[in-house]
Design a protein around this motif. Structure first.
Motif, PDB file in Angstrom:
ATOM      1  N   ARG A 230      31.018 -65.688   1.196  1.00 29.28           N
ATOM      2  CA  ARG A 230      31.771 -64.569   0.609  1.00 29.28           C
ATOM      3  C   ARG A 230      31.824 -63.346   1.520  1.00 29.28           C
ATOM      4  N   GLY A 231      30.976 -63.321   2.526  1.00 31.82           N
ATOM      5  CA  GLY A 231      30.944 -62.171   3.406  1.00 31.82           C
ATOM      6  C   GLY A 231      30.340 -60.951   2.755  1.00 31.82           C
ATOM      7  N   THR A 232      29.162 -61.109   2.164  1.00 32.95           N
ATOM      8  CA  THR A 232      28.507 -60.002   1.471  1.00 32.95           C
ATOM      9  C   THR A 232      27.060 -59.847   1.920  1.00 32.95           C
ATOM     10  N   LEU A 233      26.563 -58.624   1.802  1.00 26.09           N
ATOM     11  CA  LEU A 233      25.162 -58.303   2.041  1.00 26.09           C
ATOM     12  C   LEU A 233      24.516 -57.948   0.712  1.00 26.09           C
ATOM     13  N   THR A 234      23.271 -58.408   0.503  1.00 18.60           N
ATOM     14  CA  THR A 234      22.553 -58.141  -0.738  1.00 18.60           C
ATOM     15  C   THR A 234      21.476 -57.104  -0.478  1.00 18.60           C
ATOM     16  N   GLN A 235      21.610 -55.940  -1.094  1.00 20.68           N
ATOM     17  CA  GLN A 235      20.632 -54.883  -0.893  1.00 20.68           C
ATOM     18  C   GLN A 235      19.322 -55.160  -1.619  1.00 20.68           C
ATOM     19  N   ALA A 236      19.417 -55.768  -2.812  1.00 22.54           N
ATOM     20  CA  ALA A 236      18.223 -55.979  -3.631  1.00 22.54           C
ATOM     21  C   ALA A 236      17.195 -56.873  -2.930  1.00 22.54           C
ATOM     22  N   GLY A 237      17.651 -57.805  -2.120  1.00 21.67           N
ATOM     23  CA  GLY A 237      16.725 -58.725  -1.468  1.00 21.67           C
ATOM     24  C   GLY A 237      16.401 -58.364  -0.039  1.00 21.67           C
ATOM     25  N   ALA A 238      16.705 -57.118   0.365  1.00 26.64           N
ATOM     26  CA  ALA A 238      16.513 -56.730   1.763  1.00 26.64           C
ATOM     27  C   ALA A 238      15.041 -56.537   2.107  1.00 26.64           C
ATOM     28  N   SER A 239      14.711 -56.820   3.374  1.00 33.84           N
ATOM     29  CA  SER A 239      13.376 -56.569   3.918  1.00 33.84           C
ATOM     30  C   SER A 239      13.476 -55.458   4.948  1.00 33.84           C
ATOM     31  N   HIS A 240      12.384 -54.705   5.103  1.00 31.33           N
ATOM     32  CA  HIS A 240      12.413 -53.557   6.008  1.00 31.33           C
ATOM     33  C   HIS A 240      11.215 -53.568   6.949  1.00 31.33           C
ATOM     34  N   ALA A 241      11.435 -53.046   8.142  1.00 31.26           N
ATOM     35  CA  ALA A 241      10.347 -52.747   9.071  1.00 31.26           C
ATOM     36  C   ALA A 241      10.454 -51.275   9.408  1.00 31.26           C
ATOM     37  N   ALA A 242       9.405 -50.514   9.065  1.00 27.86           N
ATOM     38  CA  ALA A 242       9.381 -49.085   9.379  1.00 27.86           C
ATOM     39  C   ALA A 242       8.720 -48.906  10.737  1.00 27.86           C
ATOM     40  N   LEU A 243       9.468 -48.362  11.696  1.00 31.31           N
ATOM     41  CA  LEU A 243       8.940 -48.155  13.037  1.00 31.31           C
ATOM     42  C   LEU A 243       8.313 -46.768  13.141  1.00 31.31           C
ATOM     43  N   THR A 244       7.714 -46.468  14.277  1.00 35.17           N
ATOM     44  CA  THR A 244       7.074 -45.179  14.494  1.00 35.17           C
ATOM     45  C   THR A 244       8.047 -44.045  14.205  1.00 35.17           C
ATOM     46  N   PRO A 245       7.653 -43.042  13.423  1.00 36.98           N
ATOM     47  CA  PRO A 245       8.556 -41.926  13.157  1.00 36.98           C
ATOM     48  C   PRO A 245       9.072 -41.303  14.456  1.00 36.98           C
ATOM     49  N   GLY A 246      10.387 -41.158  14.526  1.00 33.38           N
ATOM     50  CA  GLY A 246      11.002 -40.615  15.730  1.00 33.38           C
ATOM     51  C   GLY A 246      11.311 -41.647  16.793  1.00 33.38           C
ATOM     52  N   ALA A 247      11.109 -42.941  16.495  1.00 38.33           N
ATOM     53  CA  ALA A 247      11.384 -43.992  17.487  1.00 38.33           C
ATOM     54  C   ALA A 247      12.875 -44.100  17.780  1.00 38.33           C
ATOM     55  N   GLY A 248      13.706 -44.070  16.756  1.00 35.01           N
ATOM     56  CA  GLY A 248      15.149 -44.172  16.960  1.00 35.01           C
ATOM     57  C   GLY A 248      15.610 -45.561  17.357  1.00 35.01           C
ATOM     58  N   PRO A 249      15.402 -46.588  16.511  1.00 33.00           N
ATOM     59  CA  PRO A 249      15.859 -47.941  16.869  1.00 33.00           C
ATOM     60  C   PRO A 249      17.363 -47.988  17.091  1.00 33.00           C
ATOM     61  N   ARG A 250      17.747 -48.546  18.236  1.00 30.36           N
ATOM     62  CA  ARG A 250      19.155 -48.515  18.664  1.00 30.36           C
ATOM     63  C   ARG A 250      19.792 -49.893  18.654  1.00 30.36           C
ATOM     64  N   HIS A 251      19.241 -50.828  19.429  1.00 31.50           N
ATOM     65  CA  HIS A 251      19.826 -52.159  19.557  1.00 31.50           C
ATOM     66  C   HIS A 251      18.771 -53.234  19.320  1.00 31.50           C
ATOM     67  N   LEU A 252      19.256 -54.403  18.866  1.00 28.15           N
ATOM     68  CA  LEU A 252      18.399 -55.535  18.533  1.00 28.15           C
ATOM     69  C   LEU A 252      18.806 -56.765  19.338  1.00 28.15           C
ATOM     70  N   ALA A 253      17.830 -57.644  19.588  1.00 28.49           N
ATOM     71  CA  ALA A 253      18.115 -58.943  20.213  1.00 28.49           C
ATOM     72  C   ALA A 253      17.112 -59.959  19.706  1.00 28.49           C
ATOM     73  N   PHE A 254      17.581 -61.154  19.384  1.00 34.79           N
ATOM     74  CA  PHE A 254      16.714 -62.229  18.908  1.00 34.79           C
ATOM     75  C   PHE A 254      16.190 -63.073  20.058  1.00 34.79           C
ATOM     76  N   HIS A 255      14.957 -63.493  19.942  1.00 38.08           N
ATOM     77  CA  HIS A 255      14.445 -64.565  20.791  1.00 38.08           C
ATOM     78  C   HIS A 255      15.137 -65.861  20.370  1.00 38.08           C
ATOM     79  N   PRO A 256      15.381 -66.808  21.296  1.00 34.56           N
ATOM     80  CA  PRO A 256      16.057 -68.059  20.928  1.00 34.56           C
ATOM     81  C   PRO A 256      15.371 -68.830  19.807  1.00 34.56           C
ATOM     82  N   SER A 257      14.068 -68.636  19.634  1.00 34.51           N
ATOM     83  CA  SER A 257      13.355 -69.310  18.545  1.00 34.51           C
ATOM     84  C   SER A 257      13.815 -68.826  17.183  1.00 34.51           C
TER      85      SER A 257
END
Length: 321
Positions: A230-257
């Motif tokens: 359907r092309g939808t995101l579910t907010q209720a089931g979301a998981s979060h990672a809180a990084l160091t305050p002020g880190a400013g996460p910009r870009h992501l990349a997955f390991h092939p695993s």
């Protein structure tokens, strides 16, 4: 990421002391490459096309530049006229290599506070781009677009709007109206860059089960359950990672695993490795390391990629260049 498919997607060369909106006055590169059928013969037959997106509001560029990349040396040479577009700062190539998608990093579109996404058909012989259509990104200054692993949806991160959206991809490559929009909330400690949420990157995991979003304004990486039918995101089931305050996460990349996510943190110049559980989307911080020594020097990490072998990680630094 490799010749013949998605060579690279990169952003940004700018003074790290400037705000992101100030960055719009400087050139920023968003490139995507693909190998297409045919070609002019000789070396060109094996040379992928490379597309470079730019900012256009200062008049130094008019849109998307096209090159051929030598398959052995990596050297680039111009391969045609510039495709005119408004601030096409980040690009993504469809898995079938027939279409290319560009964000239009603007803050008003059709009278609304939004940027846009433009779809293009790729000529398989010349690499020329033909505009198909354009849709609202449902948030100001979209700065990242990616295609899910089925090729049916384009996922967009809106920096100024602090939101993410999903646009369906039609059979002819054009994009439809958004099927899902998620608005982020919150802020961070940086007095200029974190007054509000700033969604900066959205990627799907290797299983196509979750869409992960890096929010520079709230110091969070969020994994949303993604419905690829359907092309939808579910907010209720979301998981979060809180990084160091002020880190400013910009870009992501997955390991092939598919079980480790790397995060380029722009504001504190660090790299984080997150443990990832694809079945549930759960995230947990494994490691965070400084990217320059001494860490007190001014620097701003930009893009991050992992080699297909999983043995090496590549990251670009602005500031130290």
């Amino acid at each position: 990421m490799g010749a013949g498919q998605h060579v690279a997607v990169t952003r940004g060369v700018a003074d790290v002391a400037l705000s992101r909106r100030d960055f719009l006055g400087a050139v920023a590169l968003g490139s995507a490459g693909l190998r297409t059928a045919g070609g002019a013969g000789g070396d060109d037959a094996a040379a992928p096309f490379v597309y470079v997106g730019t900012y256009t509001n200062d008049g130094r560029s008019r849109g998307i530049h096209r090159y051929r990349m030598h398959p052995d040396s990596g050297a680039l040479r111009p391969a045609g006229a510039v495709t005119v577009a408004a601030n096409p700062s980040f690009l993504a190539v469809h898995p079938n290599r027939r279409f290319l998608y560009a964000v239009n990093e603007i803050t008003e579109f059709e009278g609304q506070p939004s940027g846009a996404v433009t779809s293009f058909a790729v000529d398989q012989q010349t690499g020329a781009l033909t505009p198909l259509n354009q849709r609202a990104s449902h948030g100001g200054a979209p700065c990242y677009v990616t295609i899910d692993r089925t090729g049916r949806f384009a996922l967009v991160a809106n920096y100024v709007g602090g939101s993410v959206a999903i646009l369906p991809i039609r059979a002819d490559g054009s994009v439809g109206e958004a099927t899902s929009v998620v608005q982020h909330t919150g802020s961070g400690p940086h007095p200029e860059r974190q007054r509000s949420p700033h969604a900066h990157c959205i990627v799907v995991d290797t299983a196509n089960r979750h869409a992960l979003v890096a929010d520079l304004g709230t110091d969070r990486v969020t994994a949303y359950p993604f419905d690829a039918r359907r092309g939808t995101l579910t907010q209720a089931g979301a998981s979060h990672a809180a990084l160091t305050p002020g880190a400013g996460p910009r870009h992501l990349a997955f390991h092939p695993s598919g079980r480790v996510v790397y995060v380029a943190n722009e504001l504190d110049s660090t790299l984080s490795a997150l443990r990832y559980t694809p079945e549930t989307g759960a995230l947990g911080e494994m490691q965070t390391i400084p990217l320059i020594t001494p860490a007190a020097q001014r620097n701003a990490p930009a893009d991050v990629h992992v080699a297909p072998s999983g043995r090496f990680l590549y990251l670009s630094n602005r500031g130290q260049d």
